[in-house]
Design a protein around this motif. Structure first.
Motif, PDB file in Angstrom:
ATOM      1  N   ILE A   5      48.385  46.385  51.471  1.00  0.00           N
ATOM      2  CA  ILE A   5      47.677  45.876  50.577  1.00  0.00           C
ATOM      3  C   ILE A   5      48.183  45.484  49.048  1.00  0.00           C
ATOM      4  O   ILE A   5      48.535  46.623  48.467  1.00  0.00           O
ATOM      5  N   LEU A   6      48.507  44.354  48.696  1.00  0.00           N
ATOM      6  CA  LEU A   6      48.985  44.106  47.416  1.00  0.00           C
ATOM      7  C   LEU A   6      48.103  43.806  46.433  1.00  0.00           C
ATOM      8  O   LEU A   6      48.250  44.416  45.067  1.00  0.00           O
ATOM      9  N   ILE A   7      47.115  43.125  46.499  1.00  0.00           N
ATOM     10  CA  ILE A   7      46.044  42.947  45.622  1.00  0.00           C
ATOM     11  C   ILE A   7      44.498  42.977  46.487  1.00  0.00           C
ATOM     12  O   ILE A   7      44.289  42.629  47.419  1.00  0.00           O
ATOM     13  N   GLU A   8      43.792  43.826  45.448  1.00  0.00           N
ATOM     14  CA  GLU A   8      42.439  43.979  46.020  1.00  0.00           C
ATOM     15  C   GLU A   8      41.488  43.771  44.835  1.00  0.00           C
ATOM     16  O   GLU A   8      41.525  44.441  43.983  1.00  0.00           O
ATOM     17  N   MET A   9      40.429  42.559  45.076  1.00  0.00           N
ATOM     18  CA  MET A   9      39.480  42.281  43.972  1.00  0.00           C
ATOM     19  C   MET A   9      38.316  42.577  44.671  1.00  0.00           C
ATOM     20  O   MET A   9      38.026  42.156  45.831  1.00  0.00           O
ATOM     21  N   LYS A  10      37.333  43.182  44.041  1.00  0.00           N
ATOM     22  CA  LYS A  10      36.095  43.788  44.177  1.00  0.00           C
ATOM     23  C   LYS A  10      34.947  43.584  43.567  1.00  0.00           C
ATOM     24  O   LYS A  10      35.036  43.863  42.386  1.00  0.00           O
ATOM     25  N   GLY A  11      33.836  42.679  43.952  1.00  0.00           N
ATOM     26  CA  GLY A  11      32.866  42.515  42.903  1.00  0.00           C
ATOM     27  C   GLY A  11      33.078  41.935  41.862  1.00  0.00           C
ATOM     28  O   GLY A  11      32.354  42.214  40.600  1.00  0.00           O
ATOM     29  N   VAL A  12      34.049  40.988  41.579  1.00  0.00           N
ATOM     30  CA  VAL A  12      34.647  40.677  40.311  1.00  0.00           C
ATOM     31  C   VAL A  12      33.464  39.458  39.917  1.00  0.00           C
ATOM     32  O   VAL A  12      33.328  38.468  40.529  1.00  0.00           O
ATOM     33  N   GLN A  13      33.220  39.668  38.422  1.00  0.00           N
ATOM     34  CA  GLN A  13      32.361  38.740  37.878  1.00  0.00           C
ATOM     35  C   GLN A  13      32.941  38.319  36.477  1.00  0.00           C
ATOM     36  O   GLN A  13      33.337  39.331  36.009  1.00  0.00           O
ATOM     37  N   LYS A  14      33.106  37.061  36.227  1.00  0.00           N
ATOM     38  CA  LYS A  14      33.552  36.580  35.164  1.00  0.00           C
ATOM     39  C   LYS A  14      32.838  35.680  34.511  1.00  0.00           C
ATOM     40  O   LYS A  14      32.189  34.799  34.836  1.00  0.00           O
ATOM     41  N   TRP A  15      32.484  35.877  32.836  1.00  0.00           N
ATOM     42  CA  TRP A  15      31.582  34.776  32.258  1.00  0.00           C
ATOM     43  C   TRP A  15      32.517  34.429  31.196  1.00  0.00           C
ATOM     44  O   TRP A  15      33.216  34.985  30.608  1.00  0.00           O
ATOM     45  N   TYR A  16      32.270  33.013  30.681  1.00  0.00           N
ATOM     46  CA  TYR A  16      32.670  32.499  29.566  1.00  0.00           C
ATOM     47  C   TYR A  16      31.285  32.374  28.942  1.00  0.00           C
ATOM     48  O   TYR A  16      30.762  31.377  28.946  1.00  0.00           O
ATOM     49  N   GLY A  17      31.145  33.269  28.017  1.00  0.00           N
ATOM     50  CA  GLY A  17      29.547  33.163  27.145  1.00  0.00           C
ATOM     51  C   GLY A  17      28.867  33.155  28.306  1.00  0.00           C
ATOM     52  O   GLY A  17      28.580  34.145  28.784  1.00  0.00           O
ATOM     53  N   GLY A  18      27.812  32.074  28.304  1.00  0.00           N
ATOM     54  CA  GLY A  18      26.838  32.181  29.065  1.00  0.00           C
ATOM     55  C   GLY A  18      27.042  31.603  30.621  1.00  0.00           C
ATOM     56  O   GLY A  18      26.295  31.647  31.547  1.00  0.00           O
ATOM     57  N   TYR A  19      28.249  30.971  30.777  1.00  0.00           N
ATOM     58  CA  TYR A  19      28.906  30.199  31.818  1.00  0.00           C
ATOM     59  C   TYR A  19      29.600  31.254  32.766  1.00  0.00           C
ATOM     60  O   TYR A  19      30.343  31.880  32.453  1.00  0.00           O
ATOM     61  N   GLN A  20      28.988  31.439  33.980  1.00  0.00           N
ATOM     62  CA  GLN A  20      29.568  32.408  34.914  1.00  0.00           C
ATOM     63  C   GLN A  20      30.841  31.715  35.775  1.00  0.00           C
ATOM     64  O   GLN A  20      30.363  30.814  36.555  1.00  0.00           O
TER      65      GLN A  20
END
Lengths: 248, 218
Positions: A5-20
């Motif tokens: 496994i090289l990359i593992e993303m888990k439950g990633v959340q990102k917002w720009y201000g109020g915009y998800q």
């Protein structure tokens, strides 16, 4: 399998201000895998790969690259960026430097490699993207396709473990798309791990191990290219493929 | 008998010109150094630091230079720090120049496309290398016409130093004019000296601007 496994993303959340921008994204990329990310504009596909080398910060979840957990520390970001190369839609070559200088700057500054060694490596990769004879030119003297191939060589000079491509052919004139795609196919055949945000479905069919479809910040569905194109499961995917294939 | 405008008077003007050039050089070099720091702090990404730098720039751009020279010369004298006139005006002009150049370069740094910084970050380059190798070389090129324009303003602006008794070119002209009663001739010569100093710079500045405009079209 764990080791691969090289990359593992888990439950990633990102917002720009109020915009998800990213909603609960899980993604595992194994060594040598080629992944094509597609989806309508604003679906979060560029944001997703920009989180992998921390050009964007995430608010929740975790990202582990080559065993290194990405957090806010400069050290972690450094380590991860050493392993991750990136190619941008708008090339982003350094206009005040020659092609060769573009390729040697980061190895000299960030990897502390000697100038002569960095130049030898750079010339090797420039040859590989068939642009060795342009090493002394400035980016503005090259065509778009040539510039993007230099950008690929520049990233390779850091000897990354994985390459991220953010719509690498979208800013190119049609006749130059092929030379860049051919370079990417060559890279894929050499076993490079790749994540490509692209609308080039021909490329996806030819090299992708998995195609991932995103919409509204979520991964909607993914699969091997054959199944993905022949038999998409979700209505949203079918609609997108219908729109995009109509133009090809 | 009143003296006519002759060689000694011309020599006096030349010494004034020397001081004008020296003051300009000190203020410009000092202003460039401090201005670079101002520009970097103004764009460092830390909200508090950026805010403080903004106030610094605001104060020096928003009050008359004359007032700033008074504060340095007379104000500091009140606190017991008695400065030589040249040192006082040099400090005043340097600080003022740092605010103006800082603001010019702040704009230039921000005019370098964001993608340049992103590409540098993706390659693992640190802040110091990103600035030194990527952003500043491009920003300096972008800001060159405005920087040269500011330098021309600075040369002419040094005449304000006369207010605290510093004898530079304009003040020297005034003295000679009062002695010789030949104001037209004397100020004609003074004007010509300023012109010879400033015009080549202005010309160079507009040439750079034209070249930049051409380069950005490509």
């Amino acid at each position: 399998m764990q080791d691969n496994i090289l990359i593992e993303m888990k439950g990633v959340q990102k917002w720009y201000g109020g915009y998800q921008a990213l909603r609960d994204v899980d993604l595992i990329v194994r060594k040598g895998e080629k992944i094509v990310l597609c989806g309508p504009s604003g679906s979060g596909k560029s944001t997703l790969i920009r989180c992998i080398n921390r050009l964007e910060a995430i608010q929740q979840g975790s990202i582990v690259v080559n065993g290194h957990r990405l957090d806010d520390s400069i050290k972690a970001i450094d380590v991860v960026r050493q392993d991750v190369g990136m190619v941008f839609q708008s090339f982003n070559l350094f206009p005040h430097m020659t092609v060769l200088q573009n390729c040697t700057l980061a190895p000299i500054r960030a990897r502390r490699i000697s100038k002569s060694e960095a130049e030898a490596t750079a010339r090797k990769y420039l040859e590989r993207v068939h642009i060795g004879d342009q090493a002394e030119k400035y980016p503005a003297q090259l065509s778009g396709g040539q510039q993007q191939r230099v950008a690929i060589a520049r990233a390779l000079c850091m000897q990354p473990k994985v390459m991220l491509f953010d719509e690498p052919t979208s800013a190119l004139d049609p006749e130059m798309v092929k030379e860049v795609l051919d370079t990417m196919i060559g890279l894929a055949n050499d076993g490079m791990t790749m994540i490509c945000v692209t609308h080039e479905m021909g490329f996806a069919r030819q090299v992708a191990d998995r195609v991932i479809f995103m919409a509204e910040g979520q991964i909607i569905e993914e699969g091997a290219p054959d199944a993905f194109f022949r038999n998409p499961q979700h209505a949203r995917t079918r609609q997108f493929l219908g729109e995009i294939l109509a133009h090809h | 008998m009143t003296p006519h405008f002759g060689l000694p008077e011309f020599g006096f003007l030349l010494r004034g010109l020397q001081w004008t050039v020296l003051l300009t050089l000190v203020a410009f070099v000092g202003g460039c150094t401090a201005g670079l720091a101002v520009a970097l702090l103004r764009t460092c990404g830390h909200k508090g630091v950026e805010w403080i730098t903004r106030i610094y720039i605001g104060i020096f751009q928003g009050t008359p230079l004359l007032l700033q020279l008074f504060v340095v010369y007379y104000g500091l004298a009140l606190t017991g720090l008695k400065l030589d006139a040249f040192v006082a005006v040099a400090i005043g002009f340097t600080v003022n120049a740092s605010a103006f150049l800082g603001e010019i370069w702040r704009g230039a740094i921000q005019a370098v496309p964001r993608g340049q910084t992103e590409a540098a970050m993706a390659l693992g380059l640190h802040y110091s290398s990103r600035m030194r190798d990527i952003v500043l070389p491009q920003a300096i090129r972008i800001s060159l016409p405005a920087t040269i324009g500011y330098l021309v303003q600075l040369i002419k602006g040094t005449s304000l130093a006369a207010i605290v008794g510093f004898i530079e070119l304009a003040r020297a002209g005034q003295i000679v004019s009062n002695q010789t009663f030949q104001p037209l001739l004397v100020f004609g010569v003074v004007g010509a000296m300023y012109f010879i100093l400033c015009w080549p710079l202005s010309w160079w500045g507009s040439r750079m601007e034209a070249r930049l405009a051409l380069a950005s079209q490509r």
